[in-house]
Write a protein that holds these residues in place. Sequence first.
Motif, PDB file in Angstrom:
ATOM      1  N   GLY A  47       0.819  -1.201   0.000  1.00  0.00           N
ATOM      2  CA  GLY A  47       0.000   0.000   0.000  1.00  0.00           C
ATOM      3  C   GLY A  47       0.851   1.247   0.000  1.00  0.00           C
ATOM      4  N   ALA A  48       0.169   2.375   0.177  1.00  0.00           N
ATOM      5  CA  ALA A  48       0.853   3.661   0.157  1.00  0.00           C
ATOM      6  C   ALA A  48       1.662   3.845   1.432  1.00  0.00           C
ATOM      7  N   GLY A  49       2.749   4.579   1.316  1.00  0.00           N
ATOM      8  CA  GLY A  49       3.568   4.891   2.479  1.00  0.00           C
ATOM      9  C   GLY A  49       3.052   6.117   3.204  1.00  0.00           C
ATOM     10  N   ARG A  50       3.849   6.581   4.162  1.00  0.00           N
ATOM     11  CA  ARG A  50       3.455   7.747   4.950  1.00  0.00           C
ATOM     12  C   ARG A  50       4.705   8.575   5.249  1.00  0.00           C
ATOM     13  N   PRO A  51       4.638   9.882   4.982  1.00  0.00           N
ATOM     14  CA  PRO A  51       5.805  10.711   5.281  1.00  0.00           C
ATOM     15  C   PRO A  51       5.943  10.955   6.779  1.00  0.00           C
ATOM     16  N   ALA A  52       7.170  11.174   7.208  1.00  0.00           N
ATOM     17  CA  ALA A  52       7.416  11.515   8.609  1.00  0.00           C
ATOM     18  C   ALA A  52       6.874  12.897   8.900  1.00  0.00           C
ATOM     19  N   GLY A  53       6.391  13.090  10.121  1.00  0.00           N
ATOM     20  CA  GLY A  53       5.816  14.377  10.479  1.00  0.00           C
ATOM     21  C   GLY A  53       5.997  14.677  11.944  1.00  0.00           C
ATOM     22  N   TRP A  54       5.371  15.771  12.365  1.00  0.00           N
ATOM     23  CA  TRP A  54       5.525  16.227  13.738  1.00  0.00           C
ATOM     24  C   TRP A  54       4.996  15.207  14.741  1.00  0.00           C
ATOM     25  N   ALA A  55       3.963  14.455  14.340  1.00  0.00           N
ATOM     26  CA  ALA A  55       3.394  13.470  15.270  1.00  0.00           C
ATOM     27  C   ALA A  55       4.404  12.376  15.595  1.00  0.00           C
ATOM     28  N   ASP A  56       5.266  12.027  14.620  1.00  0.00           N
ATOM     29  CA  ASP A  56       6.288  11.002  14.874  1.00  0.00           C
ATOM     30  C   ASP A  56       7.312  11.499  15.884  1.00  0.00           C
ATOM     31  N   ALA A  57       7.682  12.779  15.781  1.00  0.00           N
ATOM     32  CA  ALA A  57       8.624  13.325  16.743  1.00  0.00           C
ATOM     33  C   ALA A  57       8.033  13.324  18.151  1.00  0.00           C
ATOM     34  N   ILE A  58       6.737  13.649  18.260  1.00  0.00           N
ATOM     35  CA  ILE A  58       6.096  13.655  19.570  1.00  0.00           C
ATOM     36  C   ILE A  58       5.985  12.238  20.122  1.00  0.00           C
ATOM     37  N   GLU A  59       5.712  11.279  19.241  1.00  0.00           N
ATOM     38  CA  GLU A  59       5.645   9.891  19.699  1.00  0.00           C
ATOM     39  C   GLU A  59       7.009   9.411  20.187  1.00  0.00           C
ATOM     40  N   ALA A  60       8.098   9.897  19.562  1.00  0.00           N
ATOM     41  CA  ALA A  60       9.442   9.545  20.029  1.00  0.00           C
ATOM     42  C   ALA A  60       9.660  10.052  21.446  1.00  0.00           C
ATOM     43  N   ALA A  61       9.159  11.263  21.746  1.00  0.00           N
ATOM     44  CA  ALA A  61       9.263  11.784  23.109  1.00  0.00           C
ATOM     45  C   ALA A  61       8.484  10.915  24.080  1.00  0.00           C
ATOM     46  N   ARG A  62       7.294  10.476  23.676  1.00  0.00           N
ATOM     47  CA  ARG A  62       6.508   9.591  24.530  1.00  0.00           C
ATOM     48  C   ARG A  62       7.237   8.265  24.752  1.00  0.00           C
ATOM     49  N   THR A  63       7.909   7.769  23.706  1.00  0.00           N
ATOM     50  CA  THR A  63       8.661   6.518  23.827  1.00  0.00           C
ATOM     51  C   THR A  63       9.750   6.656  24.886  1.00  0.00           C
ATOM     52  N   VAL A  64      10.469   7.775  24.843  1.00  0.00           N
ATOM     53  CA  VAL A  64      11.518   8.017  25.832  1.00  0.00           C
ATOM     54  C   VAL A  64      10.918   8.085  27.234  1.00  0.00           C
ATOM     55  N   ALA A  65       9.831   8.825  27.376  1.00  0.00           N
ATOM     56  CA  ALA A  65       9.233   8.998  28.697  1.00  0.00           C
ATOM     57  C   ALA A  65       8.681   7.688  29.244  1.00  0.00           C
ATOM     58  N   ARG A  66       8.104   6.850  28.379  1.00  0.00           N
ATOM     59  CA  ARG A  66       7.543   5.585  28.856  1.00  0.00           C
ATOM     60  C   ARG A  66       8.603   4.696  29.484  1.00  0.00           C
ATOM     61  N   GLU A  67       9.826   4.751  28.961  1.00  0.00           N
ATOM     62  CA  GLU A  67      10.884   3.919  29.533  1.00  0.00           C
ATOM     63  C   GLU A  67      11.212   4.322  30.955  1.00  0.00           C
ATOM     64  N   ALA A  68      10.908   5.587  31.303  1.00  0.00           N
ATOM     65  CA  ALA A  68      11.128   6.055  32.673  1.00  0.00           C
ATOM     66  C   ALA A  68       9.863   5.957  33.512  1.00  0.00           C
ATOM     67  N   GLY A  69       8.801   5.422  32.930  1.00  0.00           N
ATOM     68  CA  GLY A  69       7.539   5.312  33.661  1.00  0.00           C
ATOM     69  C   GLY A  69       6.819   6.626  33.797  1.00  0.00           C
ATOM     70  N   VAL A  70       6.991   7.511  32.826  1.00  0.00           N
ATOM     71  CA  VAL A  70       6.404   8.847  32.893  1.00  0.00           C
ATOM     72  C   VAL A  70       5.435   9.007  31.734  1.00  0.00           C
ATOM     73  N   GLU A  71       4.267   9.553  32.012  1.00  0.00           N
ATOM     74  CA  GLU A  71       3.311   9.905  30.977  1.00  0.00           C
ATOM     75  C   GLU A  71       3.423  11.393  30.700  1.00  0.00           C
ATOM     76  N   LEU A  72       3.689  11.741  29.443  1.00  0.00           N
ATOM     77  CA  LEU A  72       3.858  13.148  29.103  1.00  0.00           C
ATOM     78  C   LEU A  72       2.511  13.841  28.926  1.00  0.00           C
ATOM     79  N   ILE A  73       2.485  15.106  29.307  1.00  0.00           N
ATOM     80  CA  ILE A  73       1.349  15.986  29.045  1.00  0.00           C
ATOM     81  C   ILE A  73       1.774  16.949  27.951  1.00  0.00           C
ATOM     82  N   LEU A  74       0.970  17.044  26.886  1.00  0.00           N
ATOM     83  CA  LEU A  74       1.330  17.866  25.732  1.00  0.00           C
ATOM     84  C   LEU A  74       0.498  19.138  25.715  1.00  0.00           C
ATOM     85  N   ARG A  75       1.171  20.257  25.427  1.00  0.00           N
ATOM     86  CA  ARG A  75       0.483  21.527  25.252  1.00  0.00           C
ATOM     87  C   ARG A  75       1.089  22.262  24.070  1.00  0.00           C
ATOM     88  N   GLN A  76       0.220  22.930  23.323  1.00  0.00           N
ATOM     89  CA  GLN A  76       0.720  23.696  22.186  1.00  0.00           C
ATOM     90  C   GLN A  76       1.603  24.831  22.687  1.00  0.00           C
TER      91      GLN A  76
END
Length: 845
Positions: A651-680
Motif C-alpha cells: 500500500g501507500a507509504g506515509r511521510p514523517a511528520g511532527w506526530a512522529d517526533a512527539i511519539e518519540a518523546a513519549r517513547t523516551v518517557a515511557r521507559e522512565a515510567g512517565v506519561e507526558l502531558i502535551l500543550r501547544q
Amino acid sequence: MRVPLSWLREYVDLPAGTAGRDVQAKLISAGLEVETVEQVGEGLQGPLVVGQVLTIEELEGFKKPIRFCTVDVGKANGTGEPQEIVCGARNFAVGDKVVVILPGGVLPGDFRISARKTYGRVSHGMICSARELGMGDDHDGIVVLPPEHEVGTDAIGLLELVDEVLDIAVTPDRGYCLSLRGVARETATAFGLPLSDPALIDVPGPKAGGYPVQVTDEAGCDRFTARTVTGINHEARSPIWLQRRLQKVGMRPISLAVDITNYVMFEVGQPLHAYDRTRLNGMIGVRRAAPGEKLTTLDGVERVLDGEDLVITDESGPIGLAGVMGGAHTEIADAGVPGADGSPEAGAGTTEIVIEAAHFDPVSIARTARRHKLGSEASRRFERGTDPQATSAAAQRAVDLLVLLAGGTAEPGVTEIAVPAEPRTVAMAADHPDRVAGTRYGRETVVRRLQQIGCYVTGSDDLIVTVPSWRPDLSFPNDLAEEVIRLEGYENLPSTLPRPPAGRGLTDSQRLRRRIGRALAGAGYVEAPAYPFVGTEALDALGLDADDPRRRVVTLANPLSDNEPALRTTLLTGLLATLRRNDGRGSHDLALFETGLVFHPREGAGTPPRPPVDRRPTDEEIAALKAALPDQPRHAAVVLTGAREPAGWWGAGRPAGWADAIEAARTVAREAGVELILRQDQHAPYHPGRCAAFYAVAGDGTEVRVGHGGELHPRVTKALGVPERTAAMEVDLDVIEFAGAGHRPSGPRVSTFPVATQDVALVVAADVPAAEVEAALREGAGELLESLRLFDVFTGPQIGEGRKSLAYALRFRAPDRTLTAEDASAARDAAIARAAERTDATLRG
C-alpha cells in the motif's frame, strides 16, 4: 618525521642485518609511534648506470617532441658501443650525464625494461626521471647528474636508491624526535648502543666582529647566534648525498645554502635561517611587531602583523616572522635569479651569508603560526620546544658545510646573545617510579634510565634530577617516572584485573539510558552521536532569540575549530548537521537519534583547581572541581525526514511528520515510567503552529517542562539546508528520570478475563487540548480502564464552527472477574461525565 635508516646508522652503529622493522619494534616498545617502514626502491633491479649523451636526433611527425639519442654507458651493456634510446624529455643536451636503465632492469612498481620499437626506432633502454627512480614526484624531466661522475658507474649505489625510511608520528611532548639526533638517541637507548651525537662538535665562543644583533624581547628570544660566511661559490650545487637525504625526509632540494639549513634542521633539530648579507640593512633585531606593520614572506604573501608577533628586523623594518618564515627581501638568491628589488646586481647570486640560529618562546611561535595560518617545518619544531644549547652547534655545522661544499670562508667573529638561565631540576623519590608503575625497578635502574635520556642525577633516596636542555617536557616527578617506565617496557608492567565488589552493576541512570536507546532503535531510529562543539552560525540557523538561554555557551580555551569554539547547548545542531550531510549524499528517508550531554555555564563558577596526581583528591578538592564545571544535563533528541513508512505492494507509504517526533518523546518517557502531558507552544526552532511542549508530573504533584517537539520552522530548514517538513524533538533526560524516580520496568500483565471495549465521541471547543479530555476520561473511568486511545479527530459544519469531535476507544477489564455490559457502560458514563465537567464536552449524536 621521516627517518632514513641509512642516515640513522651514521649516529648509531646498528648490528649488521638490522632491518627497519627491527628498529620500528624497538622504538614502538620505547613509546614512539612508528606508523610505517617505507621500502624505498623496492623491486629496483639493474643494470642502472651513469651514461653520457653523445648525440640527439629530433624526430619529426609526432604529436609531441621525440628524441632519438645515443648514450655512452661504458662496458655496462657488454659491448662498449653507444646505447640507442628514444626519449621525450627536453631538459638535457649533448654531453650531459644521465641515468640509464638497460634492458633486463626493473624499475619500482615492477616496470620491466626491454628493447622495444617505438616512434619508428628501437629503444634499447630508458633515460630515467626522478619519479621513475622513486626519488620524488618530479616528472618534468630526466635526472641530469654532475659531470664528475664516471660513465658506467652503478647508479643504484650512487643515488642511494634502495633504503628503508621510518615514518614516525611525533607527539607534542616529544619534539626532540623531530630530528635525527633525537631519534638516534632513542634508538641507541633501545638497542643499548653508544650514540654519536651530531651536536657534539667544537664550537667557538663569542668573538668580536660578528654580525651585530640586538634582542629587545628576551622573553620571546632568550638565545641568538649569528655566523657569517663569505666567498661562497654561488654556482655550487648540493651534492647527490645531500639531495637524497632531504628527499627521503620529505624535503625538496632548492639550492645549496637553503639545503644546508634544512639538512642541519633535520639532523640536529635546530631550525636555521640564512640571510643574504648584501640585502641586510644594518643591525639584526628581535622584537614584537608594531600593530599594522607589513611583511612579505618567502611564499610571496604580504602579511599584516599583529602586536604579539615576534619578528626579526633590520633598520628597514621586519625581515622575517621569527621561528615561522623569513622575508622575501633578504632571501638567498641563485645566480641569474632577480633580486627582491628587481635589480640584476641582486640576481648575480648570493656570495655572503649570515646564519641565524635562535631559541624562541614556543607559545609565541605557535600563536603566530596559527594566527597567520602559516605552519612550517621550523614552526613545527619551535612550538614543541627546541634545545636552547644547540644553537651554536647548529650554526657551526651549517658554517662547516658551507665552507666544505660552497668554498666559503667563515669569518672569525661570532655573535652569541644568551639570557642567563639555571639548569632545570626536579626532585623525586628514588622509589617514585615503583609506586607509579606498581612494580619494583630499584634505584640503580631508575638512575641508569634517567642518565640514558641525558639527565644528571644526584642523591640517594631522594634524587635531584637535572633534566637535559632538549627535554622541555620533563617538569614533574611523574614525567621522570614515565621515562623510566617506557624504557623498561610497558609490556613488562604487571597486569592485574580489578576486583569489583559483588552485587554492583549498572546504575539506574545507566539502565534507563540503555532502555531508551533500545526503544528508539526498535522504533526505527539510528543512533548518530556528534561532536559536542557548536558555533554561532549553527545557533543563528536555529532562529534562537538573542536572550534565549541556549545562546549562553561555554567557550573552549583551545577549540579544535575556530568555527566551533563552544560546547553545545542543544543536541539538535549536531543531529541536523548529520541529517543534512546524509540527505546530500542520497539518503532521503532518515530517522536519527542521540543521547548526550549539553553544557550550560554555571553562575559564579571560578577557575578549577589543579588536582594532585600522587594521591586521591580530598573531598574539598573534588567539590571545588565540580563547582567550577558547567551544568551538564543529559538530553535525548531525534530528527526525521522523508518517508516514515515506505510505499510498496502492501500500500501507500506515509511521510514523517511532527506526530512522529512527539511519539518519540513519549517513547523516551515511557521507559522512565512517565506519561507526558502535551500543550501547544511556540519555541524555536519549531513551526509555531506545529510545536508541542512536553510536561511531566513530578513526585510532589507539580508539572515540570521536559522539552519540545514538532515540525521545524520553514526558515530554519532553509537556513540549515535540510528538507522541508523535517521534524525533531529534544527532552531533558535528567528531569524525566527525576519525575519517574522509583519506576521499575515490568512485563505486561496477561489477564484470563476478556476485555470490554466501548467507543465514545465527544465534541469540545477547538482550543481544548486532547490531552485534557483524555486526562478527564481516565480519571472518570476509574481502575477498570485498561487503556484509552484517540483514533479520530473530526471538524466540520455538522458539529458547528469552532468545535471538534474527538473519538476514543476505551478498553475495560477487571483483574478478578468478567465484566458485565452494565459494568462497562457505567465506567464509560462516569468517564463521559467527568469529561463534560472538566472540558465542557458533549456526547456526539
